[in-house]
Scaffold this active site. Structure first.
Site, mmCIF file in Angstrom:
data_model
loop_
_atom_site.group_PDB
_atom_site.id
_atom_site.type_symbol
_atom_site.label_atom_id
_atom_site.label_comp_id
_atom_site.label_asym_id
_atom_site.label_seq_id
_atom_site.Cartn_x
_atom_site.Cartn_y
_atom_site.Cartn_z
ATOM 1 N N TYR A 1 5.162 17.836 11.782
ATOM 2 C CA TYR A 1 6.214 16.818 12.022
ATOM 3 C C TYR A 1 7.615 17.418 12.008
ATOM 4 O O TYR A 1 8.594 16.695 11.854
ATOM 5 C CB TYR A 1 6.198 15.744 10.926
ATOM 6 C CG TYR A 1 4.842 15.258 10.513
ATOM 7 C CD1 TYR A 1 4.045 14.541 11.389
ATOM 8 C CD2 TYR A 1 4.380 15.474 9.217
ATOM 9 C CE1 TYR A 1 2.805 14.076 10.995
ATOM 10 C CE2 TYR A 1 3.139 15.001 8.813
ATOM 11 C CZ TYR A 1 2.359 14.312 9.708
ATOM 12 O OH TYR A 1 1.131 13.846 9.305
ATOM 13 N N ARG B 1 3.010 19.669 6.868
ATOM 14 C CA ARG B 1 4.076 18.766 7.320
ATOM 15 C C ARG B 1 5.148 19.460 8.184
ATOM 16 O O ARG B 1 5.537 18.924 9.219
ATOM 17 C CB ARG B 1 4.725 18.038 6.141
ATOM 18 C CG ARG B 1 3.720 17.237 5.292
ATOM 19 C CD ARG B 1 4.392 16.284 4.317
ATOM 20 N NE ARG B 1 5.002 15.182 5.014
ATOM 21 C CZ ARG B 1 6.279 15.101 5.284
ATOM 22 N NH1 ARG B 1 7.105 16.020 4.850
ATOM 23 N NH2 ARG B 1 6.744 14.088 5.974
ATOM 24 N N GLU C 1 0.836 -1.211 0.000
ATOM 25 C CA GLU C 1 0.000 0.000 0.000
ATOM 26 C C GLU C 1 0.871 1.262 0.000
ATOM 27 O O GLU C 1 0.826 2.043 0.951
ATOM 28 C CB GLU C 1 -0.881 0.024 1.258
ATOM 29 C CG GLU C 1 -1.765 -1.186 1.448
ATOM 30 C CD GLU C 1 -2.361 -1.270 2.866
ATOM 31 O OE1 GLU C 1 -2.008 -0.443 3.727
ATOM 32 O OE2 GLU C 1 -3.183 -2.170 3.090
ATOM 33 N N GLY D 1 2.134 5.024 -0.652
ATOM 34 C CA GLY D 1 1.512 6.321 -0.942
ATOM 35 C C GLY D 1 2.572 7.302 -1.393
ATOM 36 O O GLY D 1 2.762 7.565 -2.581
ATOM 37 N N CYS E 1 -2.287 32.771 11.614
ATOM 38 C CA CYS E 1 -2.053 33.404 12.919
ATOM 39 C C CYS E 1 -1.592 32.385 13.942
ATOM 40 O O CYS E 1 -2.307 32.106 14.923
ATOM 41 C CB CYS E 1 -3.317 34.114 13.374
ATOM 42 S SG CYS E 1 -3.775 35.367 12.184
HETATM 43 N N1 LLP Z 1 -1.338 1.970 4.482
HETATM 44 C C1 LLP Z 1 -1.832 2.448 5.642
HETATM 45 C C2 LLP Z 1 -2.723 1.606 6.446
HETATM 46 C C3 LLP Z 1 -1.472 3.731 6.075
HETATM 47 O O1 LLP Z 1 -1.947 4.192 7.237
HETATM 48 C C4 LLP Z 1 -0.606 4.529 5.276
HETATM 49 C C5 LLP Z 1 -0.218 5.869 5.712
HETATM 50 C C6 LLP Z 1 -0.148 4.000 4.065
HETATM 51 C C7 LLP Z 1 -0.532 2.709 3.708
HETATM 52 C C8 LLP Z 1 0.739 4.757 3.132
HETATM 53 O O2 LLP Z 1 1.951 5.099 3.707
HETATM 54 P P1 LLP Z 1 3.127 5.779 2.840
HETATM 55 O O3 LLP Z 1 3.580 4.774 1.805
HETATM 56 O O4 LLP Z 1 2.602 7.003 2.196
HETATM 57 O O5 LLP Z 1 4.157 6.060 3.840
HETATM 58 N N2 LLP Z 1 0.837 12.685 6.887
HETATM 59 C C9 LLP Z 1 2.079 11.979 7.119
HETATM 60 C C10 LLP Z 1 2.017 10.556 6.670
HETATM 61 C C11 LLP Z 1 0.903 9.776 7.326
HETATM 62 C C12 LLP Z 1 0.778 8.374 6.785
HETATM 63 C C13 LLP Z 1 -0.413 7.706 7.309
HETATM 64 N N3 LLP Z 1 -0.599 6.383 6.825
HETATM 65 C C14 LLP Z 1 3.203 12.740 6.445
HETATM 66 O O6 LLP Z 1 2.949 13.779 5.826
HETATM 67 O O7 LLP Z 1 4.374 12.371 6.557
#
Ligand code: LLP
Length: 400
Positions: free
Chosen positions: A307, A303, A264, A266, A334
């Site tokens: 973070y 971000r 999965e 992203g 603000c």
């Molecule tokens: N699968 C599940 C169940 C997840 O919760 C996530 C991300 C992914 C796949 C995809 O993860 P990736 O390959 O993108 O790392 N907002 C944060 C990242 C939060 C990710 C949440 N879950 C940031 O900007 O770094």
């Protein structure tokens, strides 16, 4: 920096205004193809649409014949709207409501990743009512250290995600009770995001293999092992990760199970291929700090504030002198946390200059808000050097 994806950034700002997100669609598709090549057809890729669910990106990924991972029915709807089929959709997420699960079960989506015994009961009840059989996988919490920011760590036992092995007796009982309506297909993991070292995922896989085998030996179908997402990208501009090595390690670990492997990803598919461009409204120099104040900030790219994330930044256009000045690049919100980049050496900046914030293709627009009643930035998609934008913001149908 003058161009992005072969198109002049300032001409796009002239046409569409500031701030804007700009996406390089061809490179995003290239990233999908590279991941497919690394996995050599041995792993089923499901794009985690939470990273960026722009319909034109989803459409382009559909053409690549990958599936999607969604964490709300809104995300599933966005995928269905562009043509993904229920059999391409994984439904993850820790708080799925009855309304969402009813939709998912009615449509017979590929796999519901279950996060708690109560959720499994809810799925069993809904499937029974609908006279259907729901395909489920157990999200395990292997208690491993993924070495990433604590806010995007999900695989520690203190995190709300997944279930440790102490839940298994209860889960087996629920499966028995709803045997006609629940089909346990496999296990699933996601231990954290922006992982620059994948030992956490490999550790988690190793710890979860005995759970998979145990359930298989108990007679459950156990066809899939979902390794989640998490692969990080080099926000500092260093070398990206060796995907081939990762793919080989994962496949070597899981091949003996004779199951289908799901993933999965992203960020890795979209993150590096988007920028956020803002215009400097004011330069404010005090004896302590030089502030370059933009028309975009934490409401559009959360971000850095959330973070302490680092995003490279560049002045758009021709830089005439090598002189650099130390700036804090801040936004209009603000809040003192509205800093996109602290203590950055940049060429001398002036009111009206454009700043490009790099690696904003993932978790940028998808986390943006209307805070302080600022409009959302337009999203411009570039493909073959042609720019497209949607006439209306893209929102799931059920919101309207
Ligand atoms: N699968 C599940 C169940 C997840 O919760 C996530 C991300 C992914 C796949 C995809 O993860 P990736 O390959 O993108 O790392 N907002 C944060 C990242 C939060 C990710 C949440 N879950 C940031 O900007 O770094």
């Amino acid at each position: 920096m003058k161009d992005f994806a072969g198109v002049s950034i300032s001409s796009l700002v002239k046409k569409y205004g500031s701030p804007i997100y700009i996406y390089d669609l061809d490179s995003m598709v290239g990233a999908v193809q590279s991941l497919k090549t690394a996995f050599e057809g041995q792993v089923e890729i499901h794009y985690a649409t939470k990273a960026n669910s722009h319909p034109l990106i989803l459409k382009a990924f559909l053409k690549e014949k990958i599936g999607v991972d969604t964490v709300s029915w809104g995300e599933a709807e966005e995928a269905l709207n562009v043509g993904f089929k229920p059999k391409d959709i994984i439904f993850s997420g820790v708080a799925k409501t009855s309304v969402e699960l009813t939709q998912a079960i009615r449509k017979q989506i590929k796999q519901i990743n279950v996060e708690s015994p109560q959720e499994l009961i809810r799925i069993g009840e809904i499937a029974k009512k609908l006279k259907k059989k729901a395909q489920v996988a157990f999200r395990m919490n292997p208690n491993v250290n993924p070495n990433t920011h604590p806010y995007i760590t999900t695989g520690f036992r203190e995190n709300k995600f997944g279930m440790d092995t102490t839940f298994l007796p209860e889960l087996r009982g629920i499966l028995r009770k709803y045997a006609k309506h629940l089909d346990l297909k496999g296990v699933t993991l996601h231990v954290g995001s922006q992982l620059r070292d994948l030992s956490g995922i490999l550790d988690a896989i190793q710890k979860t293999i005995p759970v998979f085998l145990d359930l298989k030996h108990s007679g459950f179908h156990m066809e899939t092992f979902d390794i989640g997402g998490g692969i990080g990208i080099p926000y500092d501009g260093s070398e990206p990760m060796d995907l081939k090595l990762y793919a080989t390690q994962v496949v070597d670990l899981l091949k003996p199970l004779g199951c289908r492997i799901l993933t999965e990803p992203g960020r890795i598919l979209v993150g590096p291929y988007g920028i956020l461009v803002g215009e400097i409204q004011y330069i404010k120099a005090s004896p302590y700090k030089n502030f370059a104040i933009l028309d975009t900030g934490m409401h559009h790219l959360m971000r850095p504030a959330l973070y302490q994330a680092f995003h490279r930044m560049e002045k758009v256009g021709v830089v005439v002198s090598d002189d650099k000045v130390l700036y804090d690049i801040v936004g209009p919100i603000c809040e003192s946390s509205d800093v996109i980049g602290r203590d950055r050496y940049l060429p001398i900046l002036e009111q009206g200059d454009l700043i490009a914030i790099r690696d904003a293709g993932a978790y940028g627009f998808s986390m943006a808000s209307f805070y302080n009643a600022h409009a959302l930035p337009k999203e411009i998609i570039i493909s073959s050097k042609k720019a497209t934008t949607l006439k209306k913001p893209h929102l799931p149908d059920s919101w309207l």
